[in-house]
Enzyme design. Sequence first.
Site, PDB file in Angstrom:
ATOM      1  CD  GLU A   1      -1.943   2.036  -1.372  1.00  0.00           C
ATOM      2  OE1 GLU A   1      -2.589   1.788  -0.323  1.00  0.00           O
ATOM      3  OE2 GLU A   1      -1.149   1.224  -1.890  1.00  0.00           O
ATOM      4  CG  HIS A   2       0.428   3.872   2.968  1.00  0.00           C
ATOM      5  ND1 HIS A   2       0.272   3.441   4.267  1.00  0.00           N
ATOM      6  CD2 HIS A   2       0.445   2.750   2.211  1.00  0.00           C
ATOM      7  CE1 HIS A   2       0.226   2.116   4.290  1.00  0.00           C
ATOM      8  NE2 HIS A   2       0.329   1.668   3.064  1.00  0.00           N
TER       9      HIS A   2
ATOM     10  CD  GLU B   1       1.722  -2.223   4.185  1.00  0.00           C
ATOM     11  OE1 GLU B   1       1.076  -2.801   3.281  1.00  0.00           O
ATOM     12  OE2 GLU B   1       1.837  -0.984   4.259  1.00  0.00           O
TER      13      GLU B   1
ATOM     14  CD  GLU C   1       0.353   6.422   6.473  1.00  0.00           C
ATOM     15  OE1 GLU C   1      -0.179   5.309   6.271  1.00  0.00           O
ATOM     16  OE2 GLU C   1      -0.040   7.210   7.370  1.00  0.00           O
TER      17      GLU C   1
ATOM     18  CG  HIS D   1       3.069   0.555  -0.513  1.00  0.00           C
ATOM     19  ND1 HIS D   1       3.651   0.701   0.722  1.00  0.00           N
ATOM     20  CD2 HIS D   1       1.866  -0.038  -0.298  1.00  0.00           C
ATOM     21  CE1 HIS D   1       2.842   0.217   1.642  1.00  0.00           C
ATOM     22  NE2 HIS D   1       1.755  -0.235   1.053  1.00  0.00           N
TER      23      HIS D   1
END
Length: 421
Positions: A50-51, A127, A120, A47
């Site tokens: 992906e960011h 998140e 990030e 994940h």
Amino acid sequence: MTVEIHTLSNGFRVVCEVMPGLKSAALGIWVDAGGRHERADQNGIAHFLEHMAFKGTARRSALQIAEAIEDVGGYINAYTSREMTAYYARVLEQDVPLAMDVIADILLNPVFDTREIEVERGVILQEIGQALDTPDDIIFDWLQEQAYPGQPIGRPILGPAERVNAFTRDDLAGFVQDQYGPEQMILAAAGAVDPQELVKLAEAHFGHLPARAPANKATPARFGGGEARHDKPLEQAHFALAFEGPDYCADRIYAAQIYAIAMGGGMSSRLFQDLRENRGLCYTIFAQTGAYSDTGMMTLYAGTSGEQLGALAELTVDTMKRAAEDMSAQEVARARAQMKAGMLMGLECPANRAERLARLLSIWGKVPSLEETTRRIDAVTTGDVRDFGAEMLGRAGTAMALYGPVGGAPSLETLRERLAA
């Protein structure tokens, strides 16, 4: 509409479906590298990666990546699941080569700038915090952990904060090197696309990659079961229950999906009618079937007050048990129609169709026609659905997750005994 599949010499696959009458196309790269391909010390890295794909390449800054697509009116996005990571775009017909160039750029040329990694990292930690503050979100992570204890497929996709805090540039680059080989990639496209041109673009951007096997293959999943109970003074008590279901390739997948729809797939479903409309025990209640390449789950969720949680949990299993005995032909026909309509309506969107192409090719190695799929749905009988329900409820493995004022909830063992009675 005809599906075309082509494989490059290095194992990179291309799957395409032209949708006449459209002026736009959806295309993307689906990579067989999701949460279940991570080691325990890597949980959350798929994940994170992906960011980072959108945070700059050797040719484009993060802003230039966004502008390249949005300047032509398109959009670009990505997501991570337990089995795949996808990078995709939707553009007008003439901009397919541009979208292909941008997606290839973010996959093949990421710079992993250390400052952007720290930025990030903060975004992902926010998140994770947001998910922890969303009861009807985090409860499904806890349910997954109970269903597949101690296994990669049971871990949360976002990963724990302590892992996310520790990832380095070398960790990200190493995961790409280990898991992003051409044999793990599928270029899927649907809409206003030229299949021959798409293969040429794939060859130009990805044909040079050397074939290599993934360093960490997914371990076979084993459905376990257990209970996660998180008592907290919330306004609502959140209740989620999971049973082992068929994998994506199993013949019973269609009976499982029809059973789930009949039980909790809409306002006419049994659980909605019995527990919400007739008894007023909850506002939200639903059932759904999720499938992976080698396992599956049927999941039920409801939110209610702490005082009513016990009654809701008991009546839920009573309703499921009864349905395995007296599910009617009318209920099955309605659920079958809902399933077909939902599938066909969803596939009018090229993005959904491209995702279907990639998912089926990844798991089955082929893409069954819609006609074949609808025939298999139509072939499911009332007896098939009842048999599936009885078989599923008779298995030993069951998982439950509770969150909120749940002190009065029955134990999982109590519910299992109620099902067996």
